[in-house]
Write a protein that holds these residues in place. Structure first.
Motif, PDB file in Angstrom:
ATOM      1  N   LEU A   1      38.647  34.409  49.473  1.00 25.27           N
ATOM      2  CA  LEU A   1      39.534  35.568  49.425  1.00 25.27           C
ATOM      3  C   LEU A   1      40.325  35.603  48.121  1.00 25.27           C
ATOM      4  CD1 LEU A   1      40.773  35.477  53.122  1.00 25.27           C
ATOM      5  CD2 LEU A   1      39.567  37.395  52.069  1.00 25.27           C
ATOM      6  N   ASP A   2      40.785  34.451  47.667  1.00 26.15           N
ATOM      7  CA  ASP A   2      41.540  34.398  46.420  1.00 26.15           C
ATOM      8  C   ASP A   2      40.652  34.648  45.200  1.00 26.15           C
ATOM      9  OD1 ASP A   2      43.850  33.890  47.820  1.00 26.15           O
ATOM     10  OD2 ASP A   2      43.817  31.725  47.475  1.00 26.15           O
ATOM     11  N   TRP A   3      39.364  34.410  45.341  1.00 23.64           N
ATOM     12  CA  TRP A   3      38.396  34.584  44.242  1.00 23.64           C
ATOM     13  C   TRP A   3      37.967  36.043  44.092  1.00 23.64           C
ATOM     14  CZ3 TRP A   3      32.938  35.573  44.686  1.00 23.64           C
ATOM     15  CH2 TRP A   3      32.185  35.326  43.531  1.00 23.64           C
ATOM     16  N   LEU A   4      37.953  36.769  45.190  1.00 20.42           N
ATOM     17  CA  LEU A   4      37.478  38.156  45.167  1.00 20.42           C
ATOM     18  C   LEU A   4      38.464  39.066  44.425  1.00 20.42           C
ATOM     19  CD1 LEU A   4      36.197  38.422  48.845  1.00 20.42           C
ATOM     20  CD2 LEU A   4      34.769  38.616  46.785  1.00 20.42           C
ATOM     21  N   PRO A   5      37.955  40.114  43.794  1.00 18.22           N
ATOM     22  CA  PRO A   5      38.846  41.046  43.092  1.00 18.22           C
ATOM     23  C   PRO A   5      39.701  41.854  44.056  1.00 18.22           C
ATOM     24  CG  PRO A   5      36.561  41.270  42.342  1.00 18.22           C
ATOM     25  CD  PRO A   5      36.539  40.437  43.580  1.00 18.22           C
ATOM     26  N   GLU A   6      40.778  42.371  43.536  1.00 18.27           N
ATOM     27  CA  GLU A   6      41.673  43.221  44.316  1.00 18.27           C
ATOM     28  C   GLU A   6      40.957  44.511  44.726  1.00 18.27           C
ATOM     29  OE1 GLU A   6      46.045  45.395  43.735  1.00 18.27           O
ATOM     30  OE2 GLU A   6      45.317  43.902  42.293  1.00 18.27           O
ATOM     31  N   ALA A   7      41.201  44.958  45.969  1.00 18.30           N
ATOM     32  CA  ALA A   7      40.665  46.227  46.494  1.00 18.30           C
ATOM     33  C   ALA A   7      39.163  46.349  46.265  1.00 18.30           C
ATOM     34  CB  ALA A   7      41.393  47.403  45.856  1.00 18.30           C
ATOM     35  N   SER A   8      38.431  45.298  46.662  1.00 21.34           N
ATOM     36  CA  SER A   8      36.988  45.279  46.424  1.00 21.34           C
ATOM     37  C   SER A   8      36.152  45.209  47.696  1.00 21.34           C
ATOM     38  CB  SER A   8      36.631  44.079  45.543  1.00 21.34           C
ATOM     39  OG  SER A   8      36.954  42.855  46.183  1.00 21.34           O
ATOM     40  N   ILE A   9      36.792  45.034  48.842  1.00 24.87           N
ATOM     41  CA  ILE A   9      36.081  44.822  50.102  1.00 24.87           C
ATOM     42  C   ILE A   9      36.328  46.004  51.044  1.00 24.87           C
ATOM     43  CG2 ILE A   9      35.883  43.301  52.111  1.00 24.87           C
ATOM     44  CD1 ILE A   9      34.775  42.094  49.565  1.00 24.87           C
ATOM     45  N   SER A  10      35.271  46.428  51.737  1.00 21.17           N
ATOM     46  CA  SER A  10      35.351  47.612  52.599  1.00 21.17           C
ATOM     47  C   SER A  10      35.547  47.283  54.074  1.00 21.17           C
ATOM     48  CB  SER A  10      34.081  48.460  52.433  1.00 21.17           C
ATOM     49  OG  SER A  10      34.002  48.958  51.115  1.00 21.17           O
ATOM     50  N   GLY A  11      35.671  46.022  54.410  1.00 23.35           N
ATOM     51  CA  GLY A  11      35.930  45.659  55.794  1.00 23.35           C
ATOM     52  C   GLY A  11      35.920  44.152  55.970  1.00 23.35           C
ATOM     53  N   ILE A  12      36.779  43.653  56.864  1.00 24.87           N
ATOM     54  CA  ILE A  12      36.813  42.240  57.205  1.00 24.87           C
ATOM     55  C   ILE A  12      36.726  42.112  58.722  1.00 24.87           C
ATOM     56  CG2 ILE A  12      38.196  40.129  57.238  1.00 24.87           C
ATOM     57  CD1 ILE A  12      39.419  40.954  54.599  1.00 24.87           C
ATOM     58  N   ASP A  13      35.794  41.270  59.180  1.00 26.89           N
ATOM     59  CA  ASP A  13      35.661  40.966  60.599  1.00 26.89           C
ATOM     60  C   ASP A  13      36.050  39.510  60.835  1.00 26.89           C
ATOM     61  OD1 ASP A  13      34.713  43.500  61.183  1.00 26.89           O
ATOM     62  OD2 ASP A  13      32.605  42.920  61.026  1.00 26.89           O
TER      63      ASP A  13
ATOM     64  N   ASN B   1      20.751  41.990  51.333  1.00 30.54           N
ATOM     65  CA  ASN B   1      22.149  42.411  51.423  1.00 30.54           C
ATOM     66  C   ASN B   1      23.035  41.373  52.110  1.00 30.54           C
ATOM     67  OD1 ASN B   1      20.896  42.933  53.930  1.00 30.54           O
ATOM     68  ND2 ASN B   1      22.363  44.563  54.432  1.00 30.54           N
ATOM     69  N   LEU B   2      22.627  40.093  52.060  1.00 32.82           N
ATOM     70  CA  LEU B   2      23.406  39.034  52.704  1.00 32.82           C
ATOM     71  C   LEU B   2      23.635  37.884  51.741  1.00 32.82           C
ATOM     72  CD1 LEU B   2      24.699  37.664  55.202  1.00 32.82           C
ATOM     73  CD2 LEU B   2      22.400  36.841  55.802  1.00 32.82           C
ATOM     74  N   ARG B   3      24.899  37.480  51.594  1.00 26.47           N
ATOM     75  CA  ARG B   3      25.286  36.251  50.906  1.00 26.47           C
ATOM     76  C   ARG B   3      26.206  35.473  51.849  1.00 26.47           C
ATOM     77  NH1 ARG B   3      24.610  36.222  45.339  1.00 26.47           N
ATOM     78  NH2 ARG B   3      24.718  33.946  45.662  1.00 26.47           N
ATOM     79  N   VAL B   4      26.290  34.172  51.641  1.00 26.74           N
ATOM     80  CA  VAL B   4      27.124  33.342  52.517  1.00 26.74           C
ATOM     81  C   VAL B   4      27.969  32.390  51.685  1.00 26.74           C
ATOM     82  CG1 VAL B   4      25.583  33.468  54.509  1.00 26.74           C
ATOM     83  CG2 VAL B   4      25.274  31.631  52.818  1.00 26.74           C
TER      84      VAL B   4
ATOM     85  N   LEU C   1      31.321  29.937  43.503  1.00 22.53           N
ATOM     86  CA  LEU C   1      32.498  30.635  43.001  1.00 22.53           C
ATOM     87  C   LEU C   1      32.773  30.264  41.557  1.00 22.53           C
ATOM     88  CD1 LEU C   1      34.863  30.567  46.097  1.00 22.53           C
ATOM     89  CD2 LEU C   1      32.828  31.946  45.645  1.00 22.53           C
ATOM     90  N   ASP C   2      31.969  30.851  40.691  1.00 20.71           N
ATOM     91  CA  ASP C   2      32.165  30.657  39.258  1.00 20.71           C
ATOM     92  C   ASP C   2      33.180  31.691  38.771  1.00 20.71           C
ATOM     93  OD1 ASP C   2      30.242  28.609  39.287  1.00 20.71           O
ATOM     94  OD2 ASP C   2      28.629  30.072  39.113  1.00 20.71           O
ATOM     95  N   ALA C   3      32.897  32.378  37.714  1.00 17.39           N
ATOM     96  CA  ALA C   3      33.793  33.432  37.242  1.00 17.39           C
ATOM     97  C   ALA C   3      33.863  34.548  38.283  1.00 17.39           C
ATOM     98  CB  ALA C   3      33.289  33.982  35.909  1.00 17.39           C
ATOM     99  N   PRO C   4      35.054  35.021  38.643  1.00 21.78           N
ATOM    100  CA  PRO C   4      35.166  36.087  39.643  1.00 21.78           C
ATOM    101  C   PRO C   4      34.437  37.352  39.188  1.00 21.78           C
ATOM    102  CG  PRO C   4      37.299  35.080  39.222  1.00 21.78           C
ATOM    103  CD  PRO C   4      36.362  34.556  38.175  1.00 21.78           C
TER     104      PRO C   4
END
Length: 233
Positions: A121-133, A109-112, A41-44
Motif C-alpha cells: 500500500l505504501d509503494w502504490l501511487p496515490e489515487a491509483s486503485i479502483s477498489g480494495i477488498d 490480469n493477475l499479479r500477486v 517492489l522496485d521503483a514505484p
C-alpha cells in the motif's frame, strides 16, 4: 496528520506464514506461478496498470485472498481489470497456484504479493486503485488482540491515499465485533462513507459473489456473514 501517522506506523505481521507442508505438485505449481506473477517492489510505478502483461482499464486490490475463490472469480468476470492479490500465507498462495495450474494457465490480469500488505500500500501511487477488498480477515477475537486487526486508522489512511475518489472498499466478516469495529472506524474516518440503502444491505452478498469455503463453514456453525461497502469520498 494522516501522512505523519503513516510514517510513525511500523506494522508487524501477525499470524502464520506456513501451514501444512506442500506436496511436490503444489510446490511446483507455486514456484511457476510466483515466477510469473509475483510483484517485486522496485521503483514505484507511475500507474499500476503498467504492472500487467496486457493493457487493463483499472486496478483492484484484494488483501488476504485465502484460497483465492473470490479473487479467481473476479479475475474471470472482469478481464479488462487488473487484480493484485495479497496473501502472506504460503498455503493460501499455493491453493491459488494449484487452481490456476488445473485451469492450464496464468491470467494476464493477475499479479500477486506474498508479504505485508501495508508495504504494498505504501509503494502504490496515490489515487491509483479502483477498489480494495478485505474479505474475512483474521478477526483476532480476543479484545487484547484487537489492535492487531487490519482495519485501523493508519491502514484506513493508507486505503484513502491509494483509492481513487468514488471507488470502494469492501469488507466481509462473520464476526460481529469486527463488523462493528469496522463500521465505527470507517464512520470516524472522513474519507469513507458506508453505502447502505436499506437496513438489510449488510446481509446481501456482493454481485457475482461465489462464496468461499471459510464462509460456508461460518454459516454451518451458525454465524451470519456481513458484507459492507464503503465509498471513498
Amino acid at each position: 496528520m494522516a501522512e505523519e501517522r503513516r510514517k510513525r506506523a511500523t506494522e508487524a505481521f501477525f499470524g502464520r506464514r506456513h501451514g501444512k507442508r506442500l506436496r511436490p505438485k503444489q510446490d511446483a505449481a507455486l514456484t511457476a506461478f510466483l515466477d510469473h506473477a509475483l510483484l517485486k517492489l522496485d521503483a514505484p510505478p507511475q500507474d499500476p496498470a503498467g504492472l500487467f502483461a496486457h493493457p487493463v482499464e483499472q486496478v483492484r486490490l484484494e488483501i488476504g485472498f485465502g484460497g483465492g475463490e473470490h479473487l479467481l472469480n473476479e479475475v474471470s468476470r472482469f478481464p479488462a481489470t487488473g487484480f493484485i492479490g495479497v496473501e502472506p500465507f504460503v498455503n493460501g498462495m499455493a491453493k491459488l497456484a494449484s487452481a490456476l495450474d488445473e485451469q492450464g494457465g496464468f491470467p494476464a490480469n493477475l499479479r500477486v504479493y506474498n508479504d505485508d500488505a501495508t508495504v504494498l500500500l505504501d509503494w502504490l501511487p496515490e489515487a491509483s486503485i479502483s477498489g480494495i477488498d478485505l474479505l474475512y480477515p483474521d478477526p483476532w477475537p480476543k479484545k487484547k488482540h484487537w489492535k492487531r486487526r487490519f482495519v485501523n486508522c493508519v491502514n484506513l489512511d493508507r486505503f484513502a491515499r491509494v483509492l481513487k475518489p468514488g471507488s470502494r472498499f469492501r469488507f466481509a466478516s462473520d464476526i460481529d465485533t469486527y463488523v462493528d469495529w469496522t463500521l465505527q472506524h470507517c464512520e470516524a474516518h472522513q474519507a469513507f462513507c458506508w453505502q447502505a440503502e436499506s437496513a438489510d444491505d449488510w446481509r446481501l452478498a456482493y454481485d457475482g459473489w461465489p462464496g468461499t469455503r471459510y464462509e460456508a463453514k461460518a454459516i454451518r456453525e451458525g454465524r451470519t456473514p456481513a458484507y459492507l461497502t464503503f465509498l471513498r469520498v
